[in-house]
Scaffold this active site. Structure first.
Site, mmCIF file in Angstrom:
data_model
loop_
_atom_site.group_PDB
_atom_site.id
_atom_site.type_symbol
_atom_site.label_atom_id
_atom_site.label_comp_id
_atom_site.label_asym_id
_atom_site.label_seq_id
_atom_site.Cartn_x
_atom_site.Cartn_y
_atom_site.Cartn_z
ATOM 1 C CB SER A 173 -0.879 -0.006 1.256
ATOM 2 O OG SER A 173 -1.438 1.258 1.479
ATOM 3 C CD GLU A 201 -2.244 5.356 4.449
ATOM 4 O OE1 GLU A 201 -2.002 5.550 5.646
ATOM 5 O OE2 GLU A 201 -2.549 6.275 3.679
ATOM 6 C CE1 TYR A 250 -3.989 -1.711 5.560
ATOM 7 C CE2 TYR A 250 -3.050 0.377 4.829
ATOM 8 C CZ TYR A 250 -3.597 -0.858 4.528
ATOM 9 O OH TYR A 250 -3.761 -1.238 3.216
#
Ligand code: NAP
Ligand code: F7E
Length: 329
Positions: free
Chosen positions: A124, A126, A148
């Site tokens: 991801s 992120e 996460y």
């Protein structure tokens, strides 16, 4: 020659798009399902006719071994995760177990059952978090800003490590935000389009959001699952950034969504609601997918405004249908 694919996270947004894509290419597709009675199974079966379900949980290594032994997949796509950043702050340990350690449980199960199985990991954007450079590429350093994001960094590097240590075909797609009418209602895009539709129909008056200034590189999920398939079809496993290369703020998303319905978002959106602010925020993401374009021949097809209006139209139609059904008793 298409083989047998096993998808974790089949009940999520990407799971059904990938399932449909692989079925259309002639694959035999299994979806890994956790729990004893998953309420989303019915809609997955409707969207992906021909799919088979198999039990398993990313928290339970032996269930993964049993699933692989039973299906004998040639390809495994690991899309299962606690994927909501907001929840990861509240359930950090569970997020580490599922989103992080779940990846090594998958890789170990593959090593045990058949190391020739090809593996895709859903990494991801992120992971870039507090970005070191813009746009972000496969070489940009990671600085995750949530439990996460940290768990995804572990999942990413353990995938690279198994590729390098055991000569496994293990690849990782570093996907930037991708959305669709199937997006969960907890994510900001779907939360906005669903609320805009309800406001248009007089079912609610306003919507509370958090930070309207954060910026994301938003694409369409249907385009992004094709990149996963292309990565798995390469001669050698590698990692790829998948993104549109364009960034927009949450505020711009609101503006287009409400304007599409003849509304002004400033009349309906309440911002900076503390419930939706995060302890640490990712301010701006923008990806450079030129490696994917060059090596995979992949490029995004759905531009930002079309994505927003597609989601608004789908939510409006769904709400109108629900109203008709209610009126009919
Ligand atoms: P999603 O809609 O939140 O789906 C998550 C899936 O994970 C669900 O099917 C869920 O199944 C499953 N899951 C949760 N806990 C599990 C467990 N213990 N064992 C097995 N499965 C479990 O996510 P998505 O948007 O489709 O994203 C797919 C993947 O890509 C995720 O790994 C996500 O982190 C990653 N990703 C997404 C984006 C994006 O913008 N969408 C971008 C980059 C990376 P249940 O029905 O059982 O809950
Ligand atoms: O937030 C802001 C929020 O939850 C986007 C996941 O698929 O993409 C997704 O993660 C932005 C953030 O997605 C609200 O603070 C404002 O800045 O839709 P989101 P995300 O955190 O970017 C990445 C690539 C993944 O990998 C993840 O799995 O919007 N925001 N107000 C809000 N966000 C939410 N959810 N709700 C609000 O009310």
């Amino acid at each position: 020659m298409p083989g047998t694919a096993l998808i974790t996270g089949i009940t999520g947004q990407d799971g059904t798009y990938l399932g449909q894509l692989l079925l259309s290419k002639g694959y035999h597709v299994y979806g890994l399902v956790r729990g004893q009675n998953n309420p989303r199974l019915e809609s997955v079966a409707r969207l992906c006719p021909g799919i088979e379900f198999i039990e398993g949980d990313l928290l339970d290594h032996s269930s993964l071994v049993a699933a692989f032994e039973s299906c004998q997949p040639t390809e495994v796509y690991n899309l299962g995760a606690i994927s909501f950043v907001g929840l990861s702050f509240k359930q950090a340990l569970l997020t580490g177990e599922v989103t992080g350690l779940g990846v090594v449980r998958m890789l170990e199960a593959i090593r045990t059952v058949n190391p020739q199985i090809r593996f895709y990991q859903a990494s991801s954007s992120e992971m870039f978090g507090k970005v070191r450079e813009s746009p972000q590429t496969e070489l940009t350093a990671f600085h995750p800003r949530s439990p996460y994001g940290v768990a995804k960094v572990y999942g990413h590097y353990i995938t690279v490590n198994y590729r390098e240590s055991y000569d496994m075909f293990a690849c990782s797609g570093i996907l930037f935000n991708h959305e669709s009418p199937r997006r969960g209602l907890e994510f900001v895009t779907r939360k906005i389009t669903n609320a805009a539709a309800k406001i248009k129909l007089g079912l609610q008056k306003q919507i509370s959001l958090g930070n309207l200034d954060s910026q994301r590189d938003w694409g369409f999920a249907g385009d992004y699952v094709d990149a996963m398939r292309l990565m798995m079809a390469q001669d050698q496993a590698d990692d790829f950034v998948i993104a549109t290369g364009v960034t927009h703020s949450v505020r711009e998303f609101c503006d287009i969504a409400f304007a599409h319905l003849g509304l002004d978002y400033r009349d309906h959106v309440v911002s900076d609601d503390a419930r939706f602010l995060r302890p640490a925020e990712v301010d701006v993401l923008i990806g450079d997918a030129s490696k994917a374009r060059r090596v995979l021949g992949w490029e995004p097809k759905v531009p930002f405004a079309e994505l927003v209006t597609m989601m608004v139209d789908a939510d409006l139609a769904a709400q109108q249908k629900a109203m008709r059904n209610e009126a009919a008793g």
